[in-house]
Write an enzyme that holds these catalytic residues in place. Structure first.
Site, PDB file in Angstrom:
ATOM      1  N   CYS A 114       0.814  -1.224   0.000  1.00  0.00           N
ATOM      2  CA  CYS A 114       0.000   0.000   0.000  1.00  0.00           C
ATOM      3  C   CYS A 114       0.844   1.269   0.000  1.00  0.00           C
ATOM      4  O   CYS A 114       0.353   2.342  -0.345  1.00  0.00           O
ATOM      5  CB  CYS A 114      -0.929   0.016   1.206  1.00  0.00           C
ATOM      6  SG  CYS A 114      -1.880  -1.484   1.372  1.00  0.00           S
ATOM      7  N   HIS A 255      -3.708   6.872   2.996  1.00  0.00           N
ATOM      8  CA  HIS A 255      -4.067   5.578   2.397  1.00  0.00           C
ATOM      9  C   HIS A 255      -5.480   5.202   2.856  1.00  0.00           C
ATOM     10  O   HIS A 255      -5.828   5.367   4.020  1.00  0.00           O
ATOM     11  CB  HIS A 255      -3.047   4.526   2.844  1.00  0.00           C
ATOM     12  CG  HIS A 255      -3.426   3.139   2.461  1.00  0.00           C
ATOM     13  ND1 HIS A 255      -3.835   2.807   1.189  1.00  0.00           N
ATOM     14  CD2 HIS A 255      -3.467   1.981   3.183  1.00  0.00           C
ATOM     15  CE1 HIS A 255      -4.108   1.517   1.137  1.00  0.00           C
ATOM     16  NE2 HIS A 255      -3.895   0.994   2.333  1.00  0.00           N
ATOM     17  N   ASN A 285     -10.190  -0.588  -0.295  1.00  0.00           N
ATOM     18  CA  ASN A 285      -8.731  -0.503  -0.242  1.00  0.00           C
ATOM     19  C   ASN A 285      -8.153  -1.065  -1.547  1.00  0.00           C
ATOM     20  O   ASN A 285      -8.247  -2.265  -1.802  1.00  0.00           O
ATOM     21  CB  ASN A 285      -8.249  -1.313   0.973  1.00  0.00           C
ATOM     22  CG  ASN A 285      -6.740  -1.269   1.142  1.00  0.00           C
ATOM     23  OD1 ASN A 285      -6.004  -0.800   0.267  1.00  0.00           O
ATOM     24  ND2 ASN A 285      -6.265  -1.770   2.268  1.00  0.00           N
TER      25      ASN A 285
HETATM   26  O1  UT7 Z   1      -3.979  -1.655   3.607  1.00  0.00           O
HETATM   27  C1  UT7 Z   1      -3.306  -1.683   4.832  1.00  0.00           C
HETATM   28  C2  UT7 Z   1      -3.460  -2.940   5.575  1.00  0.00           C
HETATM   29  N1  UT7 Z   1      -4.761  -3.205   6.101  1.00  0.00           N
HETATM   30  C3  UT7 Z   1      -5.244  -2.555   7.157  1.00  0.00           C
HETATM   31  O2  UT7 Z   1      -4.700  -1.597   7.642  1.00  0.00           O
HETATM   32  C4  UT7 Z   1      -6.488  -3.130   7.763  1.00  0.00           C
HETATM   33  C5  UT7 Z   1      -6.556  -2.749   9.198  1.00  0.00           C
HETATM   34  N2  UT7 Z   1      -7.629  -3.415   9.933  1.00  0.00           N
HETATM   35  C6  UT7 Z   1      -8.941  -3.155   9.772  1.00  0.00           C
HETATM   36  O3  UT7 Z   1      -9.335  -2.381   8.938  1.00  0.00           O
HETATM   37  C7  UT7 Z   1      -9.897  -3.827  10.738  1.00  0.00           C
HETATM   38  O4  UT7 Z   1      -9.165  -4.512  11.711  1.00  0.00           O
HETATM   39  C8  UT7 Z   1     -10.878  -4.795  10.041  1.00  0.00           C
HETATM   40  C9  UT7 Z   1     -11.900  -4.006   9.237  1.00  0.00           C
HETATM   41  C10 UT7 Z   1     -10.132  -5.766   9.157  1.00  0.00           C
HETATM   42  C11 UT7 Z   1     -11.630  -5.603  11.087  1.00  0.00           C
HETATM   43  O5  UT7 Z   1     -12.321  -4.708  11.973  1.00  0.00           O
HETATM   44  P1  UT7 Z   1     -12.234  -4.934  13.543  1.00  0.00           P
HETATM   45  O6  UT7 Z   1     -13.073  -3.910  14.170  1.00  0.00           O
HETATM   46  O7  UT7 Z   1     -10.770  -4.978  13.914  1.00  0.00           O
HETATM   47  O8  UT7 Z   1     -12.922  -6.317  13.710  1.00  0.00           O
HETATM   48  P2  UT7 Z   1     -12.359  -7.658  14.355  1.00  0.00           P
HETATM   49  O9  UT7 Z   1     -11.375  -8.293  13.447  1.00  0.00           O
HETATM   50  O10 UT7 Z   1     -11.929  -7.386  15.776  1.00  0.00           O
HETATM   51  O11 UT7 Z   1     -13.661  -8.523  14.396  1.00  0.00           O
HETATM   52  C12 UT7 Z   1     -14.776  -8.181  15.208  1.00  0.00           C
HETATM   53  C13 UT7 Z   1     -15.902  -9.160  14.944  1.00  0.00           C
HETATM   54  C14 UT7 Z   1     -15.447 -10.604  15.003  1.00  0.00           C
HETATM   55  O12 UT7 Z   1     -16.487 -11.351  15.587  1.00  0.00           O
HETATM   56  P3  UT7 Z   1     -16.402 -11.827  17.123  1.00  0.00           P
HETATM   57  O13 UT7 Z   1     -15.156 -12.642  17.219  1.00  0.00           O
HETATM   58  O14 UT7 Z   1     -16.320 -10.547  17.902  1.00  0.00           O
HETATM   59  O15 UT7 Z   1     -17.662 -12.590  17.301  1.00  0.00           O
HETATM   60  C15 UT7 Z   1     -15.317 -10.984  13.556  1.00  0.00           C
HETATM   61  O16 UT7 Z   1     -15.487 -12.355  13.339  1.00  0.00           O
HETATM   62  O17 UT7 Z   1     -16.415  -8.954  13.625  1.00  0.00           O
HETATM   63  C16 UT7 Z   1     -16.430 -10.197  12.926  1.00  0.00           C
HETATM   64  N3  UT7 Z   1     -16.247  -9.935  11.508  1.00  0.00           N
HETATM   65  C17 UT7 Z   1     -17.254  -9.657  10.671  1.00  0.00           C
HETATM   66  N4  UT7 Z   1     -18.581  -9.575  10.872  1.00  0.00           N
HETATM   67  C18 UT7 Z   1     -19.350  -9.281   9.795  1.00  0.00           C
HETATM   68  C19 UT7 Z   1     -15.070  -9.888  10.816  1.00  0.00           C
HETATM   69  N5  UT7 Z   1     -15.322  -9.607   9.528  1.00  0.00           N
HETATM   70  C20 UT7 Z   1     -16.655  -9.457   9.415  1.00  0.00           C
HETATM   71  C21 UT7 Z   1     -17.520  -9.167   8.337  1.00  0.00           C
HETATM   72  N6  UT7 Z   1     -18.836  -9.073   8.579  1.00  0.00           N
HETATM   73  N7  UT7 Z   1     -17.034  -8.939   7.082  1.00  0.00           N
END
Ligand code: UT7
Length: 328
Positions: A114, A255, A285
């Site tokens: 990125c 980004h 992204n």
């Molecule tokens: O390009 C540069 C590199 N990439 C980044 O910088 C990405 C950085 N990270 C992020 O943008 C975020 O961490 C994400 C958007 C990927 C994830 O968001 P989050 O708030 O960190 O969610 P999480 O991974 O802590 O997940 C929270 C919950 C989980 O469920 P439980 O375990 O709390 O029951 C996940 O399983 O959300 C669930 N979950 C979803 N639910 C519905 C994860 N993906 C999804 C989804 N839809 N697509």
């Protein structure tokens, strides 16, 4: 020797096909509310089958060349930032050189995920200011949809395809161009975003495909914290180097990885949201391509004027990060 570079033309290209959050609801266990609240993304663009990154790169480059009033044959260097090269060999820059008919250009790819466009700007700045190259085409092009695991809801909702391009030429003015830059990397955290299969570590086999190793893996939570920290530190570094304050910035182009990362970074930097360029809702992204696409859209929308101070700030796989402060 030139004092700096200047951007002579910009261009961007997004594939026509739109994949909405509602479409994704039919593919994986997700919903529009979660994606919107956790990421800020509403839709993303998807390249056609048989449409590789080089095709997107060429479309963006043609527009940038037209805006710079240059013929492809006048270009002496092509750099393509991408993690979705058409093939491992030849480089996508060589494919683009051929498709454009830019027969007088040297060509190479930049692999900084990125941060690729920001890395590319710094490399181009050095080469142009050393007098080595005079008409440089810097492109970032990604078809992340081709390395996305459409069964992994934690990554597939985030990614999209697109390309942005800039034509860079020497400038003898000390009032424009790159005022300050910083680049960094933390290879020890490379496992947080990686594509394990198909390289020399795990050459493609039936087993690597069965294990889905040819798809991008991401540990979102860990990345989130490092993203905000790196974006803020890089931006502060370039502002200190150029002796400018947050209130001097006319436009902040971070980004586009996650709306919450953008909000947190802008807040910590003290840049008000009306000065932040956001298009993550439309494209998701697109890795290296987010910044040049945003730069092109901001310019066309009249949000960049002569003399403006523009802050570009990137973070991504590697891990890599980098920021550039440009005087337009
Ligand atoms: O390009 C540069 C590199 N990439 C980044 O910088 C990405 C950085 N990270 C992020 O943008 C975020 O961490 C994400 C958007 C990927 C994830 O968001 P989050 O708030 O960190 O969610 P999480 O991974 O802590 O997940 C929270 C919950 C989980 O469920 P439980 O375990 O709390 O029951 C996940 O399983 O959300 C669930 N979950 C979803 N639910 C519905 C994860 N993906 C999804 C989804 N839809 N697509």
């Amino acid at each position: 020797m030139p004092k700096n570079f200047k951007i002579a033309g910009l261009g961007s290209y997004l594939p026509e096909k739109i994949l909405t959050n509602a479409d994704l609801e039919k593919m994986v266990d997700t919903n529009d509310k979660w994606i919107t609240e956790r990421t800020g993304i509403k839709e993303r663009r998807i390249a056609k089958e048989g449409q590789p990154s080089s095709d997107l790169a060429v479309e963006a480059a043609k527009i940038a060349l037209k805006n710079a009033s240059l013929d492809p044959k006048e270009i002496d260097l092509i750099l393509v930032a991408t993690i979705t090269s058409d093939m491992l060999c030849p480089s996508t820059a060589c494919v683009v050189q051929d498709k454009l008919g830019a027969t007088n250009a040297a060509a190479l790819d930049i692999s900084a995920a990125c941060s690729g466009f920001v890395y590319g700007l710094v490399v181009c700045h050095s080469l142009i200011c050393q007098g080595q190259y005079k008409k440089v085409l810097l492109i970032a092009a990604e078809t992340l949809s081709k390395i996305t695991d459409w069964k992994d809801r934690s990554t597939c909702v985030l990614l999209g395809d697109g390309a942005g391009a800039a034509v860079l030429i020497p400038s003898n003015s000390d009032k424009e161009g790159l005022l300050a830059s910083t680049l960094g990397a933390m290879g020890s955290a490379g496992n947080l975003i990686c594509l394990p299969g198909g390289g020399s570590l795990n050459p493609a086999t039936h087993k690597t495909v069965d294990e889905r190793l040819h798809y991008l893996k991401m540990q979102g939570n860990e990345l989130f914290k490092l993203a905000v920290k790196s974006l803020v530190e890089a931006a502060k570094t370039v502002m200190q180097k150029a002796k400018v304050k947050p209130e001097d910035i006319n436009l902040f182009i971070p980004h586009q990885a996650n709306m919450r990362i953008i909000n947190a970074s802008a807040t910590r930097l003290g840049v008000p949201m009306e000065k932040v360029f956001i298009n993550i809702d439309k494209y998701g992204n697109t890795s290296a391509a987010t910044i040049p696409i945003a730069l092109d859209e901001a310019f066309r929308a009249g949000r960049i004027k002569k003399g403006d101070l523009i802050l570009l700030d990137a973070f991504g796989g590697g891990l890599t990060w980098g920021a550039c402060l440009l005087r337009w």
